[in-house]
Design a protein around this motif. Structure first.
Motif, mmCIF file in Angstrom:
data_model
loop_
_atom_site.group_PDB
_atom_site.id
_atom_site.type_symbol
_atom_site.label_atom_id
_atom_site.label_comp_id
_atom_site.label_asym_id
_atom_site.label_seq_id
_atom_site.Cartn_x
_atom_site.Cartn_y
_atom_site.Cartn_z
ATOM 1 N N LYS A 236 0.826 -1.207 0.000
ATOM 2 C CA LYS A 236 0.000 0.000 0.000
ATOM 3 C C LYS A 236 0.859 1.255 0.000
ATOM 4 C CE LYS A 236 -4.079 -1.858 2.126
ATOM 5 N NZ LYS A 236 -5.094 -1.727 3.135
ATOM 6 N N SER A 237 0.288 2.283 -0.610
ATOM 7 C CA SER A 237 0.931 3.581 -0.655
ATOM 8 C C SER A 237 -0.133 4.639 -0.405
ATOM 9 C CB SER A 237 1.575 3.794 -2.024
ATOM 10 O OG SER A 237 2.091 5.094 -2.136
ATOM 11 N N PHE A 238 0.256 5.735 0.201
ATOM 12 C CA PHE A 238 -0.658 6.842 0.458
ATOM 13 C C PHE A 238 -0.135 8.088 -0.227
ATOM 14 C CE2 PHE A 238 -1.295 3.967 3.980
ATOM 15 C CZ PHE A 238 -2.666 3.956 4.134
ATOM 16 N N GLU A 239 -1.027 8.803 -0.858
ATOM 17 C CA GLU A 239 -0.683 10.076 -1.478
ATOM 18 C C GLU A 239 -1.668 11.128 -0.988
ATOM 19 O OE1 GLU A 239 1.808 10.932 -3.419
ATOM 20 O OE2 GLU A 239 2.611 8.940 -3.787
ATOM 21 N N ILE A 240 -1.167 12.307 -0.693
ATOM 22 C CA ILE A 240 -2.013 13.447 -0.364
ATOM 23 C C ILE A 240 -1.802 14.464 -1.470
ATOM 24 C CG2 ILE A 240 -2.459 15.307 1.269
ATOM 25 C CD1 ILE A 240 -1.601 13.383 3.485
ATOM 26 N N VAL A 241 -2.901 14.771 -2.180
ATOM 27 C CA VAL A 241 -2.809 15.651 -3.336
ATOM 28 C C VAL A 241 -3.862 16.747 -3.254
ATOM 29 C CG1 VAL A 241 -1.855 13.863 -4.817
ATOM 30 C CG2 VAL A 241 -4.306 14.204 -4.754
ATOM 31 N N GLN A 242 -3.611 17.814 -3.977
ATOM 32 C CA GLN A 242 -4.546 18.926 -4.052
ATOM 33 C C GLN A 242 -5.158 18.935 -5.441
ATOM 34 O OE1 GLN A 242 -2.800 22.789 -3.510
ATOM 35 N NE2 GLN A 242 -4.673 23.623 -2.647
ATOM 36 N N ALA A 243 -6.501 18.950 -5.494
ATOM 37 C CA ALA A 243 -7.199 18.928 -6.779
ATOM 38 C C ALA A 243 -8.582 19.542 -6.622
ATOM 39 C CB ALA A 243 -7.308 17.496 -7.282
ATOM 40 N N ILE B 62 -2.181 8.502 -9.089
ATOM 41 C CA ILE B 62 -1.702 7.392 -9.920
ATOM 42 C C ILE B 62 -0.454 7.820 -10.685
ATOM 43 C CG2 ILE B 62 -2.228 5.991 -11.959
ATOM 44 C CD1 ILE B 62 -5.104 5.785 -10.899
ATOM 45 N N LYS B 63 -0.469 9.008 -11.247
ATOM 46 C CA LYS B 63 0.699 9.503 -11.999
ATOM 47 C C LYS B 63 1.934 9.595 -11.105
ATOM 48 C CE LYS B 63 2.313 12.377 -15.464
ATOM 49 N NZ LYS B 63 2.870 11.664 -16.558
ATOM 50 N N LYS B 64 1.768 10.126 -9.887
ATOM 51 C CA LYS B 64 2.893 10.228 -8.952
ATOM 52 C C LYS B 64 3.427 8.846 -8.585
ATOM 53 C CE LYS B 64 2.757 13.199 -5.575
ATOM 54 N NZ LYS B 64 2.267 13.990 -4.414
ATOM 55 N N VAL C 126 3.106 5.962 -10.325
ATOM 56 C CA VAL C 126 3.728 5.342 -11.504
ATOM 57 C C VAL C 126 5.145 5.874 -11.689
ATOM 58 C CG1 VAL C 126 3.630 5.321 -14.036
ATOM 59 C CG2 VAL C 126 1.595 4.760 -12.710
ATOM 60 N N ASN C 127 5.327 7.170 -11.539
ATOM 61 C CA ASN C 127 6.664 7.761 -11.676
ATOM 62 C C ASN C 127 7.600 7.335 -10.551
ATOM 63 O OD1 ASN C 127 5.957 9.089 -14.016
ATOM 64 N ND2 ASN C 127 5.453 10.993 -12.979
ATOM 65 N N GLN C 128 7.070 7.222 -9.342
ATOM 66 C CA GLN C 128 7.900 6.869 -8.189
ATOM 67 C C GLN C 128 8.380 5.423 -8.247
ATOM 68 O OE1 GLN C 128 5.962 7.507 -4.438
ATOM 69 N NE2 GLN C 128 7.709 6.826 -3.254
ATOM 70 N N TYR C 129 7.491 4.484 -8.611
ATOM 71 C CA TYR C 129 7.822 3.057 -8.579
ATOM 72 C C TYR C 129 8.161 2.484 -9.944
ATOM 73 C CZ TYR C 129 6.106 3.091 -3.797
ATOM 74 O OH TYR C 129 5.929 3.352 -2.459
ATOM 75 N N ASN C 130 8.056 3.294 -11.007
ATOM 76 C CA ASN C 130 8.362 2.854 -12.361
ATOM 77 C C ASN C 130 7.547 1.605 -12.737
ATOM 78 O OD1 ASN C 130 9.583 3.069 -14.840
ATOM 79 N ND2 ASN C 130 11.352 1.824 -14.242
ATOM 80 N N ILE C 131 6.229 1.721 -12.600
ATOM 81 C CA ILE C 131 5.310 0.622 -12.906
ATOM 82 C C ILE C 131 4.258 1.116 -13.896
ATOM 83 C CG2 ILE C 131 5.612 -0.590 -10.709
ATOM 84 C CD1 ILE C 131 3.066 0.807 -9.737
ATOM 85 N N LEU C 132 3.445 0.189 -14.396
ATOM 86 C CA LEU C 132 2.346 0.547 -15.296
ATOM 87 C C LEU C 132 1.151 1.045 -14.492
ATOM 88 C CD1 LEU C 132 2.481 -2.511 -17.697
ATOM 89 C CD2 LEU C 132 3.373 -0.220 -18.110
ATOM 90 N N SER C 133 0.443 2.015 -15.032
ATOM 91 C CA SER C 133 -0.716 2.566 -14.320
ATOM 92 C C SER C 133 -1.834 1.544 -14.161
ATOM 93 C CB SER C 133 -1.233 3.811 -15.031
ATOM 94 O OG SER C 133 -1.660 3.494 -16.329
ATOM 95 N N SER D 200 -1.541 -1.437 -13.198
ATOM 96 C CA SER D 200 -1.281 -2.309 -12.054
ATOM 97 C C SER D 200 -1.573 -1.633 -10.712
ATOM 98 C CB SER D 200 0.168 -2.802 -12.079
ATOM 99 O OG SER D 200 1.058 -1.712 -12.003
ATOM 100 N N VAL D 201 -1.927 -0.360 -10.724
ATOM 101 C CA VAL D 201 -2.224 0.377 -9.495
ATOM 102 C C VAL D 201 -3.730 0.330 -9.241
ATOM 103 C CG1 VAL D 201 -2.133 2.625 -8.362
ATOM 104 C CG2 VAL D 201 -0.282 1.930 -9.873
ATOM 105 N N SER D 202 -4.114 -0.054 -8.024
ATOM 106 C CA SER D 202 -5.525 -0.097 -7.642
ATOM 107 C C SER D 202 -5.800 0.972 -6.586
ATOM 108 C CB SER D 202 -5.884 -1.455 -7.050
ATOM 109 O OG SER D 202 -5.655 -2.474 -7.980
ATOM 110 N N ILE D 203 -6.916 1.667 -6.739
ATOM 111 C CA ILE D 203 -7.335 2.665 -5.760
ATOM 112 C C ILE D 203 -8.158 1.951 -4.693
ATOM 113 C CG2 ILE D 203 -8.623 4.798 -5.385
ATOM 114 C CD1 ILE D 203 -6.116 5.097 -7.123
#
Length: 59
Positions: free
Chosen positions: A15-22, A33-35, A37-44, A46-49
């Motif tokens: 698991k990973s947590f992101e705090i974003v402003q939108a 998801i973009k952050k 994908v860039n951090q772990y160098n994986i395909l988008s 493969s990321v589940s919300i």
């Protein structure tokens, strides 16, 4: 703009947590998801919300 806490599930990494402003939750999810994908160098794909929560910053 509002703040959102997003919990993501990443294969192998866990698991990973992101705090974003939108402006809305959909945009916040895309940013998180973009952050991730860039951090772990994986395909988008493969990321589940797991969880999205708007953070109230009123004191």
């Amino acid at each position: 703009m509002r703040w959102f806490e997003i919990e993501l599930e990443i294969p192998i990494y866990g698991k990973s947590f992101e705090i974003v402003q939108a402006f809305d939750s959909e945009t916040a999810i895309q940013i998180a998801i973009k952050k991730t994908v860039n951090q772990y160098n994986i395909l988008s794909q493969s990321v589940s919300i797991v969880f999205v929560k708007e953070i109230n910053n009123q004191i």
